[in-house]
Write an enzyme that holds these catalytic residues in place. Structure first.
Site, PDB file in Angstrom:
ATOM      1  N   HIS A 150       4.663  -4.535  -0.629  1.00  0.00           N
ATOM      2  CA  HIS A 150       6.038  -4.260  -1.047  1.00  0.00           C
ATOM      3  C   HIS A 150       7.024  -4.647   0.054  1.00  0.00           C
ATOM      4  O   HIS A 150       7.781  -3.826   0.575  1.00  0.00           O
ATOM      5  CB  HIS A 150       6.198  -2.779  -1.420  1.00  0.00           C
ATOM      6  CG  HIS A 150       5.291  -2.320  -2.520  1.00  0.00           C
ATOM      7  ND1 HIS A 150       5.407  -2.746  -3.824  1.00  0.00           N
ATOM      8  CD2 HIS A 150       4.216  -1.477  -2.506  1.00  0.00           C
ATOM      9  CE1 HIS A 150       4.467  -2.189  -4.567  1.00  0.00           C
ATOM     10  NE2 HIS A 150       3.724  -1.423  -3.788  1.00  0.00           N
ATOM     11  N   TYR A 154      -1.543  -3.073  -0.724  1.00  0.00           N
ATOM     12  CA  TYR A 154      -0.163  -3.126  -1.215  1.00  0.00           C
ATOM     13  C   TYR A 154       0.761  -3.334  -0.028  1.00  0.00           C
ATOM     14  O   TYR A 154       0.581  -2.714   1.037  1.00  0.00           O
ATOM     15  CB  TYR A 154       0.215  -1.814  -1.916  1.00  0.00           C
ATOM     16  CG  TYR A 154      -0.426  -1.612  -3.266  1.00  0.00           C
ATOM     17  CD1 TYR A 154      -0.152  -2.461  -4.329  1.00  0.00           C
ATOM     18  CD2 TYR A 154      -1.308  -0.555  -3.482  1.00  0.00           C
ATOM     19  CE1 TYR A 154      -0.737  -2.282  -5.567  1.00  0.00           C
ATOM     20  CE2 TYR A 154      -1.902  -0.357  -4.731  1.00  0.00           C
ATOM     21  CZ  TYR A 154      -1.612  -1.223  -5.764  1.00  0.00           C
ATOM     22  OH  TYR A 154      -2.197  -1.035  -6.991  1.00  0.00           O
ATOM     23  N   ARG A 194      -5.530   8.576  -1.190  1.00  0.00           N
ATOM     24  CA  ARG A 194      -6.413   7.527  -1.698  1.00  0.00           C
ATOM     25  C   ARG A 194      -7.139   6.839  -0.543  1.00  0.00           C
ATOM     26  O   ARG A 194      -6.809   7.017   0.626  1.00  0.00           O
ATOM     27  CB  ARG A 194      -5.600   6.496  -2.488  1.00  0.00           C
ATOM     28  CG  ARG A 194      -5.052   7.006  -3.805  1.00  0.00           C
ATOM     29  CD  ARG A 194      -4.098   6.023  -4.461  1.00  0.00           C
ATOM     30  NE  ARG A 194      -2.831   5.924  -3.750  1.00  0.00           N
ATOM     31  CZ  ARG A 194      -1.833   5.103  -4.087  1.00  0.00           C
ATOM     32  NH1 ARG A 194      -1.972   4.297  -5.117  1.00  0.00           N
ATOM     33  NH2 ARG A 194      -0.709   5.097  -3.383  1.00  0.00           N
ATOM     34  N   GLU A 216       0.173  -6.313  -5.090  1.00  0.00           N
ATOM     35  CA  GLU A 216       1.190  -6.285  -6.144  1.00  0.00           C
ATOM     36  C   GLU A 216       1.659  -7.657  -6.602  1.00  0.00           C
ATOM     37  O   GLU A 216       2.383  -7.763  -7.606  1.00  0.00           O
ATOM     38  CB  GLU A 216       2.395  -5.435  -5.719  1.00  0.00           C
ATOM     39  CG  GLU A 216       3.316  -6.059  -4.673  1.00  0.00           C
ATOM     40  CD  GLU A 216       2.870  -5.801  -3.240  1.00  0.00           C
ATOM     41  OE1 GLU A 216       3.645  -6.099  -2.323  1.00  0.00           O
ATOM     42  OE2 GLU A 216       1.735  -5.288  -3.048  1.00  0.00           O
ATOM     43  N   LYS A 265      -2.074   1.661   0.965  1.00  0.00           N
ATOM     44  CA  LYS A 265      -0.641   1.530   1.225  1.00  0.00           C
ATOM     45  C   LYS A 265      -0.367   0.527   2.338  1.00  0.00           C
ATOM     46  O   LYS A 265      -1.237   0.156   3.114  1.00  0.00           O
ATOM     47  CB  LYS A 265      -0.045   2.889   1.593  1.00  0.00           C
ATOM     48  CG  LYS A 265      -0.034   3.879   0.443  1.00  0.00           C
ATOM     49  CD  LYS A 265       0.667   3.342  -0.799  1.00  0.00           C
ATOM     50  CE  LYS A 265       2.171   3.143  -0.588  1.00  0.00           C
ATOM     51  NZ  LYS A 265       2.822   2.575  -1.801  1.00  0.00           N
ATOM     52  N   ASP A 302       9.062   1.944  -4.625  1.00  0.00           N
ATOM     53  CA  ASP A 302       8.294   1.093  -3.720  1.00  0.00           C
ATOM     54  C   ASP A 302       8.973  -0.250  -3.489  1.00  0.00           C
ATOM     55  O   ASP A 302       8.786  -0.877  -2.449  1.00  0.00           O
ATOM     56  CB  ASP A 302       6.883   0.840  -4.274  1.00  0.00           C
ATOM     57  CG  ASP A 302       5.873   1.852  -3.743  1.00  0.00           C
ATOM     58  OD1 ASP A 302       6.176   2.512  -2.734  1.00  0.00           O
ATOM     59  OD2 ASP A 302       4.797   1.980  -4.346  1.00  0.00           O
TER      60      ASP A 302
END
Length: 372
Positions: A96, A94, A15, A118, A75, A270
């Site tokens: 996490h 993101y 991505r 997120e 990511k 994740d």
């Protein structure tokens, strides 16, 4: 503002953080967009597509990180990328953080301002930047699990939909939110016998109405899970506590309740995973076996369908990205409490409570952070 988008370097991540359309919107708003050469190729976007939109192409990630006021990614930044972050720079991606103390430590040390996709919310209590990837991961989970069930991959050799005269696979989906609903839609469509467990009775009622009796709903507690496991061919973990580590739903001891060759698909990996025996895997090496049970724990499942995922994510993130660029992160967060909920790190301090609790780190109120 100068907005930078580097190539994703996490293994098997195809991505890209900005689509050409998003770049064009940002440029039309008066901003400069810089894209690393080849960043969009995995999602089907060529450098020329970005240049046509008005973006500039740079050859290396180092150039992007050095020049950009805001980094937009998909990511979480990898260790080499975290070293390139600097004080005052905005990172929008993101993160996490709850199960990742090393990344948290590096982000705090960098002095950057990190806003996590997120944990951005909406007025209905949803997670609008997580939802599109949850939809993708949920839809992928049954088909990934079906592949793992094949005997050649270590599974029990059960076909999800069965055939006339042979029963279909039994699938338990733990969690009836966005991931669980998407997984149920595909699993039911493939002909499996599906049970969805959740702790929200209204949610179970909703699923019962939507699926019109084509699946079974059950209240989720430890006894219910233990009772179901011996009958299941596949269990999909689809639980989420926003920003926090995922709850552990199946212990290693309980693997003995499952039939040999059964499959666990951990979509919550994740956030640390919801099965005790889960560990993150990649698309290149997606499965492993513990006590005769196959585990599929790919940490970036939507990366397998990079074009669909990139466009879906770009549609969701673009308004927030433009707000950050147009107003600056402080004013954008001051104007939008939902965006403020995405603030996880600022100037060496943690600003998201669930992460602080998970990692034992003191947390600064994000409302105070925007005034610093």
């Amino acid at each position: 503002m100068k907005i930078g988008c580097p190539t994703e370097i996490k293994p098997q991540e195809f991505r890209v953080g900005l689509t050409p359309n998003a770049a064009q919107e940002a440029i039309a708003a008066g901003h400069e967009v810089i894209i690393q050469a080849g960043a969009g190729v995995g999602a089907g976007f060529e450098d020329n597509d970005y240049e046509t939109a008005g973006a500039k192409i740079m050859g290396t990630a180092e150039e992007i990180f050095a020049a950009a006021d805001m980094i937009v990614k998909v990511k979480e930044p990898q260790p080499v990328e975290r070293k390139m972050l600097r004080e005052g720079q905005v990172l929008f991606t993101y993160l996490h953080l709850a199960p990742d103390p090393a990344q948290t430590k590096d982000l705090l040390a960098s002095g950057c301002t990190a806003i996590a996709y997120e944990t951005v919310t909406d007025n209905k209590g949803g997670l609008p930047l997580l939802a599109p990837m949850s939809e993708v991961a949920g839809r992928l989970a049954p088909q990934s699990g079906a592949w793992a069930l094949q005997k050649a991959n270590g599974g029990s050799g059960v076909l999800l939909g069965g055939v006339p005269g042979v029963r279909p696979a039994n699938i338990a989906i733990i969690g009836g939110g966005v991931v669980g609903t998407a997984a149920a839609r595909v699993a039911v469509g493939m002909g499996a016998n599906v049970t969805v467990l959740d702790r929200s009775v209204p949610r179970l009622s909703y699923l019962d109405d939507v699926f019109m009796g084509r699946l079974t709903t059950q209240y989720s507690d430890k006894a219910a899970v233990a009772d179901l496991l011996p009958r299941m061919d596949m269990v999909i973990g689809a639980v989420l506590i926003p920003g926090a580590a995922a709850p552990m739903l199946v212990s290693r001891e309980q693997l003995s309740l499952l039939k040999p060759g059964s499959v666990l698909v951990d979509v919550a990996i994740d956030q640390g995973g919801c099965f005790e025996t889960s560990k993150a895997t990649t698309h290149q090496d997606p499965i492993y076996e513990v006590d005769g049970i196959i585990h599929y724990c790919v940490a970036n499942m939507p990366g397998a369908v990079a074009r669909t995922s990139t466009i879906a994510l770009g549609n969701a993130t673009m308004p927030f990205m433009l707000a950050l660029a147009n107003k600056g992160w402080r004013q954008a967060c001051a104007d939008d409490a939902n965006l403020l909920n995405g603030l996880n790190v600022h100037a060496g301090q943690l600003t998201y409570d669930a992460v602080g609790k998970a990692l034992g780190i003191d947390v600064l109120d994000p409302a105070l952070a925007i005034k610093q």
